[in-house]
Design an enzyme around this catalytic site. Structure first.
Site, PDB file in Angstrom:
ATOM      1  N   HIS A 171       0.833  -1.210   0.000  1.00  0.00           N
ATOM      2  CA  HIS A 171       0.000   0.000   0.000  1.00  0.00           C
ATOM      3  C   HIS A 171       0.870   1.264   0.000  1.00  0.00           C
ATOM      4  CE1 HIS A 171      -3.657   2.363   1.097  1.00  0.00           C
ATOM      5  NE2 HIS A 171      -2.766   3.149   1.662  1.00  0.00           N
ATOM      6  N   GLU A 172       1.767   1.358   0.981  1.00  0.00           N
ATOM      7  CA  GLU A 172       2.615   2.558   1.057  1.00  0.00           C
ATOM      8  C   GLU A 172       3.541   2.623  -0.160  1.00  0.00           C
ATOM      9  OE1 GLU A 172       1.838   4.808   3.201  1.00  0.00           O
ATOM     10  OE2 GLU A 172       0.486   3.514   4.337  1.00  0.00           O
TER      11      GLU A 172
ATOM     12  N   GLU B 244      -5.029   7.653  -2.943  1.00  0.00           N
ATOM     13  CA  GLU B 244      -5.454   6.341  -2.455  1.00  0.00           C
ATOM     14  C   GLU B 244      -5.725   5.387  -3.608  1.00  0.00           C
ATOM     15  OE1 GLU B 244      -5.483   4.908   0.497  1.00  0.00           O
ATOM     16  OE2 GLU B 244      -4.674   6.705   1.418  1.00  0.00           O
TER      17      GLU B 244
ATOM     18  N   HIS C 233       1.723   4.494  -2.802  1.00  0.00           N
ATOM     19  CA  HIS C 233       1.788   5.950  -2.583  1.00  0.00           C
ATOM     20  C   HIS C 233       3.164   6.478  -3.020  1.00  0.00           C
ATOM     21  CE1 HIS C 233      -1.939   6.758  -0.484  1.00  0.00           C
ATOM     22  NE2 HIS C 233      -1.699   5.908   0.483  1.00  0.00           N
TER      23      HIS C 233
HETATM   24 ZN    ZN Z   1      -3.062   5.262   1.947  1.00  0.00          ZN
END
Ligand code: ZN
Length: 500
Positions: A265-266, A295, A269
């Site tokens: 997830h990170e 997101e 980003h």
């Molecule tokens: Zn996030």
């Protein structure tokens, strides 16, 4: 280049030095500074962010922006600088309207409310937090009156996190999701409950988990020369520029999936920030300011790719080498476990389908607060009623109910919908990606995930903040925003997994 533009750029460069220090202090506070060193950091951080804020709202800044907005200056700007001047002028006018004492009260209450929230959550005592929540609501309403005069409060809040987004659009998208997902989840849950796989709760060496994180980041296309990894209580990503993007993780000895999916997830980003056009570095055109769009990238990697069995095919043996307990889990069982649908209390631990309900609930709560003016002492009961309605469960206490997230203590009203908007964009992006690059399962099976990353770099990341989310999606997908592709993705995926 005109003299005025040169002067403006020098001014921004100086302002950016302050921001650089602020970012570094924040990073160190979260990843390294000892408990007793925090106060010193807070003092320094307050100093440098106040300096930077003063520069951004100075008379000088106003004069330069007005000058650059004049036809003879504006017309010779590049498109990028036209965007920067327009956005900064808008920010400047908004910030200038906030009286200094109101701003100070907001920042101070934010800090207090954060501390009280933490205590209230630990003691599971909502009554401690309620008066501070009320203050944050009142101050948010007051601030919005200055930043967005004449605009309905909740609309202004939504627009702050996802520019150009409005509640009419979100209502439509979320209602479509509710209509289709409530019956889908009912069908899934009517299947016999699968037995929890005991091996997932064994001991997983944090060092092995760190190596897995490194392997995963490299696999999805995170550039190590322009980024680094730290450890913190809660995972996050921050960036100095496209050349220095940092992320953190937290390793639980008995829950390897937490760090694995946080890393992906990170990483999503971070890959976004690393691939913004470097010409935009240190300006409002750079680092993506739209939380839903941001997101959409982290969640694309985490869910659309990371929760696809084919993502793991080329690297599952490697995972077993680094964390040997995985050698005992067949890939099919691993795949089922990472897509195990169940109604649960905590948003951040929810599976990708029921996660939608956690967000819809918060969105409806926020509308209840700002539109229907439901008093704060009635909010826990409203929360529990909605949990029952959407997930058929009732929290045993407020710590696992209304007190679980820090967003409201921070004044982050209007942020929650971003997460689900991100997933809605993902459904659309997946459709377009498959039209242009071919079947995603095959790409993943063949270990060609970097082709997908290159596509996202080119279609989304490169533009940074220069396109608002609706515009970005329209230009990549050629369509207006719709929840239909996400709903179709869920139905196809979960009818297969659960044979329903
Ligand atoms: Zn996030």
């Amino acid at each position: 280049m005109s003299n005025l533009l040169k002067e403006f750029q020098d001014y921004l460069a100086k302002m950016n030095q302050y921001e650089h220090v602020v970012t570094l202090l924040y990073w160190d506070m979260k990843t390294g500074a000892p408990k007793l060193g925090q106060d010193g950091h807070v003092a320094a951080l307050t100093h440098f962010s106040t300096e930077s804020f003063a520069m951004s709202t100075s008379e000088k800044m106003g004069e330069m922006l007005d000058g650059l907005a004049k036809t003879e200056e504006y017309d010779i700007l590049t498109d990028t600088w036209k965007f920067i001047v327009k956005e900064m002028k808008r920010d400047y006018d908004r910030n200038k309207r906030i009286p200094a004492d109101v701003y100070a009260a907001f920042v101070q209450t934010q800090a207090q409310a954060g501390n009280v929230w933490l205590e209230a959550k630990e003691k599971s005592d909502y009554s401690l937090f309620a008066p501070y929540l009320q203050k944050m609501i009142d101050l948010t309403i007051e601030m919005t009156g200055y930043t967005d005069p004449g605009k309905e409060v909740y609309e202004a809040l939504l627009d702050q996190y996802e520019a150009g987004m409005d509640s009419a659009t979100i209502d439509r998208l979320f209602e479509d999701l509710k209509e289709e997902l409530i019956p889908l989840v009912k069908r899934i849950l009517s299947q016999e409950e699968q037995a929890a796989c005991p091996v997932f709760s064994g001991y997983f060496d944090p060092n092995g988990q760190r190596k897995v994180q490194e392997m995963l980041l490299d696999y999805i296309g995170f550039c190590k020369d322009a980024g680094s990894v730290g450890e913190s209580e809660h995972p996050f990503t921050l960036n100095f520029s496209s050349k220095d993007v940092r992320l953190t993780n937290h390793y639980y000895e008995h829950d390897p999936l937490s760090a694995i999916f946080s890393a992906i997830h990170e990483g999503g980003h971070a890959i976004f920030e690393q691939n913004v056009n470097p010409e935009y570095d240190n300006t409002v055109a750079g680092s993506c300011r739209y939380m839903g769009l941001h997101e959409s990238q982290s969640r694309f990697y985490e869910n659309i790719l990371g929760r696809n069995q084919n993502f793991w095919l080329p690297i599952y043996d490697k995972l077993g080498e680094l964390l040997p307990l995985f050698q005992e889990i067949p890939l099919e069982d691993f795949y089922r476990e990472i897509n195990h649908v169940k109604n649960s209390f905590i948003r951040v631990n929810a599976d990708e389908v029921t996660y939608c309900f956690h967000i819809i609930l918060r969105y409806e709560m926020e509308k209840a607060i700002f539109r229907d003016h439901v008093p704060v002492n009635e909010l826990p009961a409203l929360w529990n009623k909605k949990m029952q309605e959407y997930l058929q469960i009732t929290p045993a206490n407020d710590a696992e109910g209304i007190l679980q997230d820090m967003h409201w203590s921070d004044g982050g009203f209007g942020y929650f919908p971003s997460y689900l908007l991100g997933s809605i964009y993902d459904g659309m992006l997946l459709d377009t990606l498959q039209e242009e690059l071919g079947n995603v399962d095959e790409l993943l099976q063949n270990g060609q995930i970097k082709k997908i990353t290159a596509w996202l770099n080119q279609k989304i990341h490169w533009y940074g903040s220069t396109r608002k989310p609706k515009e970005a999606i329209r230009s990549v997908c050629g369509k207006e925003i719709s929840a239909e592709p996400l709903i179709r993705y869920f139905k196809e995926k979960y009818t297969k997994i659960y044979s329903i």
